[in-house]
Design a protein around this motif. Structure first.
Motif, short mmCIF file in Angstrom:
data_model
loop_
_atom_site.label_atom_id
_atom_site.label_comp_id
_atom_site.label_asym_id
_atom_site.label_seq_id
_atom_site.Cartn_x
_atom_site.Cartn_y
_atom_site.Cartn_z
N PHE A 191 65.73 49.37 27.69
CA PHE A 191 64.62 49.32 28.63
C PHE A 191 63.89 50.65 28.70
CE2 PHE A 191 66.01 45.63 31.67
CZ PHE A 191 65.82 44.73 30.64
N SER A 192 64.62 51.75 28.57
CA SER A 192 64.01 53.07 28.72
C SER A 192 63.01 53.37 27.61
CB SER A 192 65.09 54.16 28.74
OG SER A 192 65.68 54.32 27.46
N HIS A 193 63.07 52.61 26.52
CA HIS A 193 62.14 52.85 25.41
C HIS A 193 60.88 51.99 25.51
CE1 HIS A 193 65.71 54.76 23.56
NE2 HIS A 193 64.81 55.54 23.05
N VAL A 194 60.77 51.20 26.55
CA VAL A 194 59.55 50.44 26.78
C VAL A 194 58.57 51.36 27.49
CG1 VAL A 194 58.50 48.45 27.92
CG2 VAL A 194 60.78 48.24 26.91
N ALA A 195 57.57 51.83 26.77
CA ALA A 195 56.64 52.81 27.31
C ALA A 195 55.56 52.13 28.15
CB ALA A 195 55.98 53.58 26.17
#
Length: 232
Positions: A72-76
């Motif tokens: 999820f943290s890589h969904v900008a």
């Protein structure tokens, strides 16, 4: 005599090894003896670090959610919040189908070594959803979703995709209504259901599909067999 202190490196390695065995060989591969042998240690390491197999399985649940949060943290965040929230759904599905056995343990679908989820364990899943709630808030603020409860929107997305993934992993979705076909239609339908137009939702779903590989699939190693374990 003071109790033995656990070794963080050994603890992390045992979690990774157990998760890898679960993914590669299924629940029958999980035993203190087998995990210790793979780690090059004695079975006592399982008890020293986790109090037994049940404690190790619980740590796998926490690790599973930590790695889902990593995806999820890589969904900008972008100017298209609907594409962003759809990409969260794609990341969720990718994590599940990549690690089906671990996914089952995370949500109580598999009972291992007498382990069962507690309210505290389930809180990890709810906490992970907070990023999706923030994105739903952006969708509402942009006028793409109806004014309403962003948390409810996030839960609608979660429950719908979780249901599809469960059927997909059970091999219930086959041609002509295979998982990919149903998933793409579901994503558009979910966005329209909370207020978006068909045309705008279709564009955003397509944009999220374009972003999937670079922002999710290529950003992390395999979450079970290759990735580093969360330090605890």
């Amino acid at each position: 005599m003071s109790p033995r202190r656990s070794n963080p490196q050994t603890r992390s390695a045992l979690v990774d090894i157990a998760a890898g065995l679960l993914a590669g060989e299924g629940p029958q591969a999980l035993s203190a003896r087998r995990i210790a042998a793979e780690a090059g240690s004695s079975t006592m390491a399982v008890y020293t670090n986790f109090g037994g197999m049940s404690g190790l399985v619980r740590e796998m649940v926490y690790e599973g959610f930590a790695r889902l949060e990593g995806y999820f943290s890589h969904v900008a965040p972008t100017a298209d919040p609907v594409a962003d929230i759809v990409l969260f759904g794609r990341a969720y599905r990718h994590n599940a189908v990549t690690n089906p056995h671990l996914y089952a343990v995370m949500f109580g679908g598999a009972s291992l070594a007498g382990f069962s989820l507690t309210a505290e364990d389930r809180q990890y899943g709810r906490y992970t959803l907070s990023t999706v709630v923030e994105c739903a808030t952006r969708c509402i603020a942009a006028g793409r979703f109806r004014t309403g409860d962003a948390e409810l929107v996030a839960h609608q997305l979660w429950t719908a995709i979780h249901g599809l993934v469960t059927l997909e992993l059970g091999e219930y979705l086959i041609d002509p209504c295979n998982a990919d076909v149903v998933f793409e239609a579901q994503l558009t339908g979910l966005m329209v259901g909370v207020g978006d137009t068909v045309e705008a939702a279709t564009r955003s779903v397509a944009e999220s599909r374009r972003r999937l590989k670079t922002e999710v699939e290529d950003m992390l190693p395999d979450p079970v067999t290759d990735g580093p374990a969360r330090g605890v």
